[in-house]
Motif scaffolding. Structure first.
Motif, PDB file in Angstrom:
ATOM      1  N   PHE A  88       0.836  -1.205   0.000  1.00  0.00           N
ATOM      2  CA  PHE A  88       0.000   0.000   0.000  1.00  0.00           C
ATOM      3  C   PHE A  88       0.867   1.250   0.000  1.00  0.00           C
ATOM      4  N   LEU A  89       1.871   1.303   0.848  1.00  0.00           N
ATOM      5  CA  LEU A  89       2.726   2.487   0.912  1.00  0.00           C
ATOM      6  C   LEU A  89       3.467   2.713  -0.405  1.00  0.00           C
ATOM      7  N   ALA A  90       3.864   1.636  -1.061  1.00  0.00           N
ATOM      8  CA  ALA A  90       4.547   1.761  -2.358  1.00  0.00           C
ATOM      9  C   ALA A  90       3.606   2.260  -3.450  1.00  0.00           C
ATOM     10  N   SER A  91       2.301   2.073  -3.247  1.00  0.00           N
ATOM     11  CA  SER A  91       1.325   2.456  -4.275  1.00  0.00           C
ATOM     12  C   SER A  91       0.871   3.903  -4.168  1.00  0.00           C
ATOM     13  N   ARG A  92       1.224   4.575  -3.082  1.00  0.00           N
ATOM     14  CA  ARG A  92       0.740   5.931  -2.843  1.00  0.00           C
ATOM     15  C   ARG A  92       1.826   6.958  -3.131  1.00  0.00           C
ATOM     16  N   ALA A  93       1.442   8.006  -3.840  1.00  0.00           N
ATOM     17  CA  ALA A  93       2.411   9.063  -4.153  1.00  0.00           C
ATOM     18  C   ALA A  93       2.939   9.727  -2.887  1.00  0.00           C
ATOM     19  N   GLU A  94       2.104   9.789  -1.841  1.00  0.00           N
ATOM     20  CA  GLU A  94       2.515  10.462  -0.606  1.00  0.00           C
ATOM     21  C   GLU A  94       3.610   9.714   0.142  1.00  0.00           C
ATOM     22  N   THR A  95       3.714   8.396  -0.093  1.00  0.00           N
ATOM     23  CA  THR A  95       4.578   7.572   0.753  1.00  0.00           C
ATOM     24  C   THR A  95       5.578   6.710  -0.009  1.00  0.00           C
ATOM     25  N   ALA A  96       5.515   6.706  -1.325  1.00  0.00           N
ATOM     26  CA  ALA A  96       6.321   5.756  -2.101  1.00  0.00           C
ATOM     27  C   ALA A  96       7.801   6.104  -2.127  1.00  0.00           C
ATOM     28  N   HIS A  97       8.134   7.394  -2.014  1.00  0.00           N
ATOM     29  CA  HIS A  97       9.517   7.805  -2.220  1.00  0.00           C
ATOM     30  C   HIS A  97       9.993   8.712  -1.090  1.00  0.00           C
ATOM     31  N   GLY A  98      11.065   8.311  -0.427  1.00  0.00           N
ATOM     32  CA  GLY A  98      11.706   9.174   0.553  1.00  0.00           C
ATOM     33  C   GLY A  98      10.887   9.380   1.811  1.00  0.00           C
ATOM     34  N   GLU A  99      11.204  10.463   2.533  1.00  0.00           N
ATOM     35  CA  GLU A  99      10.552  10.753   3.810  1.00  0.00           C
ATOM     36  C   GLU A  99       9.220  11.472   3.612  1.00  0.00           C
ATOM     37  N   PHE A 100       8.331  11.249   4.555  1.00  0.00           N
ATOM     38  CA  PHE A 100       7.043  11.939   4.595  1.00  0.00           C
ATOM     39  C   PHE A 100       6.657  12.071   6.067  1.00  0.00           C
ATOM     40  N   THR A 101       5.649  12.886   6.322  1.00  0.00           N
ATOM     41  CA  THR A 101       5.142  13.036   7.683  1.00  0.00           C
ATOM     42  C   THR A 101       3.893  12.184   7.852  1.00  0.00           C
ATOM     43  N   LEU A 102       3.909  11.312   8.838  1.00  0.00           N
ATOM     44  CA  LEU A 102       2.722  10.541   9.196  1.00  0.00           C
ATOM     45  C   LEU A 102       1.826  11.436  10.045  1.00  0.00           C
ATOM     46  N   PRO A 103       0.627  11.799   9.562  1.00  0.00           N
ATOM     47  CA  PRO A 103      -0.242  12.684  10.339  1.00  0.00           C
ATOM     48  C   PRO A 103      -0.843  11.949  11.539  1.00  0.00           C
ATOM     49  N   MET A 104      -0.702  12.546  12.703  1.00  0.00           N
ATOM     50  CA  MET A 104      -1.212  11.972  13.938  1.00  0.00           C
ATOM     51  C   MET A 104      -1.846  13.063  14.781  1.00  0.00           C
ATOM     52  N   LEU A 105      -2.521  12.634  15.821  1.00  0.00           N
ATOM     53  CA  LEU A 105      -2.952  13.495  16.908  1.00  0.00           C
ATOM     54  C   LEU A 105      -2.461  12.868  18.205  1.00  0.00           C
ATOM     55  N   THR A 106      -2.122  13.694  19.189  1.00  0.00           N
ATOM     56  CA  THR A 106      -1.940  13.199  20.542  1.00  0.00           C
ATOM     57  C   THR A 106      -3.194  13.548  21.325  1.00  0.00           C
ATOM     58  N   GLY A 107      -3.937  12.527  21.714  1.00  0.00           N
ATOM     59  CA  GLY A 107      -5.126  12.721  22.530  1.00  0.00           C
ATOM     60  C   GLY A 107      -4.789  12.604  23.997  1.00  0.00           C
ATOM     61  N   VAL A 108      -5.441  13.425  24.812  1.00  0.00           N
ATOM     62  CA  VAL A 108      -5.172  13.445  26.252  1.00  0.00           C
ATOM     63  C   VAL A 108      -6.482  13.328  27.024  1.00  0.00           C
ATOM     64  N   LEU A 109      -6.498  12.442  27.995  1.00  0.00           N
ATOM     65  CA  LEU A 109      -7.579  12.329  28.966  1.00  0.00           C
ATOM     66  C   LEU A 109      -7.018  12.732  30.326  1.00  0.00           C
ATOM     67  N   ARG A 110      -7.662  13.718  30.973  1.00  0.00           N
ATOM     68  CA  ARG A 110      -7.100  14.306  32.199  1.00  0.00           C
ATOM     69  C   ARG A 110      -8.168  14.348  33.286  1.00  0.00           C
ATOM     70  N   VAL A 111      -7.784  13.923  34.506  1.00  0.00           N
ATOM     71  CA  VAL A 111      -8.663  14.030  35.667  1.00  0.00           C
ATOM     72  C   VAL A 111      -7.853  14.526  36.853  1.00  0.00           C
ATOM     73  N   ARG A 112      -8.534  15.167  37.791  1.00  0.00           N
ATOM     74  CA  ARG A 112      -7.889  15.663  39.000  1.00  0.00           C
ATOM     75  C   ARG A 112      -8.248  14.796  40.193  1.00  0.00           C
ATOM     76  N   ARG A 113      -7.238  14.501  41.010  1.00  0.00           N
ATOM     77  CA  ARG A 113      -7.504  13.777  42.249  1.00  0.00           C
ATOM     78  C   ARG A 113      -8.176  14.716  43.236  1.00  0.00           C
ATOM     79  N   LEU A 114      -9.260  14.249  43.839  1.00  0.00           N
ATOM     80  CA  LEU A 114     -10.006  15.068  44.780  1.00  0.00           C
ATOM     81  C   LEU A 114      -9.435  14.946  46.193  1.00  0.00           C
TER      82      LEU A 114
END
Length: 259
Positions: free
Chosen positions: A233-259
Motif C-alpha cells: 500500500f505504501l509503495a502504491s501511494r504518491a505520498e509515501t512511495a519515495h523518501g521521507e514523509f510526515t505521518l499525520p497523527m494526533l496526541t489525545g489526552v484524557l485528564r482528571v484531578r484527584r479530589l
C-alpha cells in the motif's frame, strides 16, 4: 479483550524493545503541557514508561520525573537512553512510591493496559491532593485519506479501534478511568487533542507498525503477510512511495484531578 489476552498483548513489547525505542513516536509537546497544566507541582510519575518516549518530553519540560516500567527489556532501553532519570521496576497495580509523593501521574499509550480496579487506588495513593492523572495516546489522523487507507489495509492488529481519533475518544471516555470502587477520588474527565506527526519512510513506518501488540503476538506467517500488505500500500501511494514523509497523527489526552 479478555483479561488473559490483554496480559499477553501487554507483555509482548519487551521482545521488541530495541525496535520500539527506535521507531515509536514521541508525544506532542503541547499535549504534555496541557496534561500538566493543572498539576500542583513539578513531581511527575511516568507510569508504564516503556522505553521513555514520554519521559524524554517531560524531562525537556523541566519536570522532576520518576519513570516506572514493569518490563525489564523496556526499562533497560529507557535507562540506556535516559540514564539521568530516576527509573524503577514496577506496575500501575503496585507502584513502588510512597503516599502523596507525586503531583501528576502520566501514562503514554499505556493506560488501556492497566487493571484500573487495582491501579485506580494505587494512583490515587501516590498522588498529592489536587494531583493530576492523565493518559496520552498517539492516534493516526484518519481524516487524511491515505492514512484512512493505511488503516483499512493494515487490519485491526496493526491499527486497532483506539488508534483513529473517534476510537480513542469513545474508549477513554468510558473504559480507562478509575471504576466505581473509587468514585470519590477523581473528578470529571477532560479530553483534548493536539496535532502531531512523525517523519517516516515506507520502511520505517512498516517497522513502527510492527511494534504494535497485535502484530507482536501474531503468528510469523500472518505477521509477514500483514506487513507485506502495508508495504505494498505504501509503495502504491504518491505520498509515501519515495523518501521521507510526515505521518499525520494526533496526541489525545484524557485528564482528571484527584479530589
Amino acid at each position: 479483550m479478555e483479561q488473559e489476552e490483554r496480559h499477553v498483548h501487554a507483555s509482548s513489547f519487551g521482545s521488541a524493545a530495541v525496535s520500539y525505542a527506535a521507531h515509536r513516536p514521541d508525544y506532542a509537546r503541547a499535549a504534555v503541557e496541557w496534561a500538566l497544566e493543572p498539576a500542583p507541582g513539578p513531581r511527575v510519575l511516568d507510569l508504564g514508561a516503556g522505553t521513555g518516549k514520554l519521559t524524554a518530553t517531560l524531562v525537556a519540560l523541566g519536570a522532576d520525573v520518576i519513570a516506572v516500567e514493569p518490563d525489564p527489556a523496556m526499562l533497560a532501553e529507557l535507562r540506556r537512553s535516559l540514564p539521568a532519570v530516576h527509573s524503577l521496576p514496577g506496575s500501575a497495580e503496585a507502584i513502588p512510591l510512597p503516599d502523596a509523593s507525586v503531583d501528576a501521574v502520566l501514562a503514554g499509550n499505556a493506560m488501556h493496559w492497566f487493571d484500573m480496579a487495582l491501579a485506580g487506588p494505587e494512583i490515587a495513593r501516590v498522588l498529592a491532593p489536587d494531583g493530576i492523572l492523565a493518559g496520552l495516546w498517539n492516534v493516526l489522523d484518519d481524516r487524511v485519506e491515505w492514512v484512512a487507507g493505511l488503516a483499512r489495509v493494515s487490519g485491526s492488529a496493526a491499527v486497532g479501534p483506539r488508534d483513529p481519533p473517534a476510537g480513542w475518544r469513545v474508549e477513554t471516555a468510558h473504559a480507562h478511568l478509575p471504576k466505581t470502587d473509587v468514585p470519590a477520588r477523581f473528578g470529571s474527565p477532560e479530553q483534548a487533542e493536539f496535532p502531531h506527526g512523525q517523519r517516516r519512510t515506507a520502511d520505517s513506518l512498516a517497522a513502527t507498525l510492527a511494534t504494535r501488540a497485535g502484530l507482536l503476538v501474531m503468528p510469523e506467517h500472518d505477521k509477514q503477510a500483514t506487513l507485506g500488505r502495508i508495504r505494498a500500500f505504501l509503495a502504491s501511494r504518491a505520498e509515501t512511495a519515495h523518501g521521507e514523509f510526515t505521518l499525520p497523527m494526533l496526541t489525545g489526552v484524557l485528564r482528571v484531578r484527584r479530589l
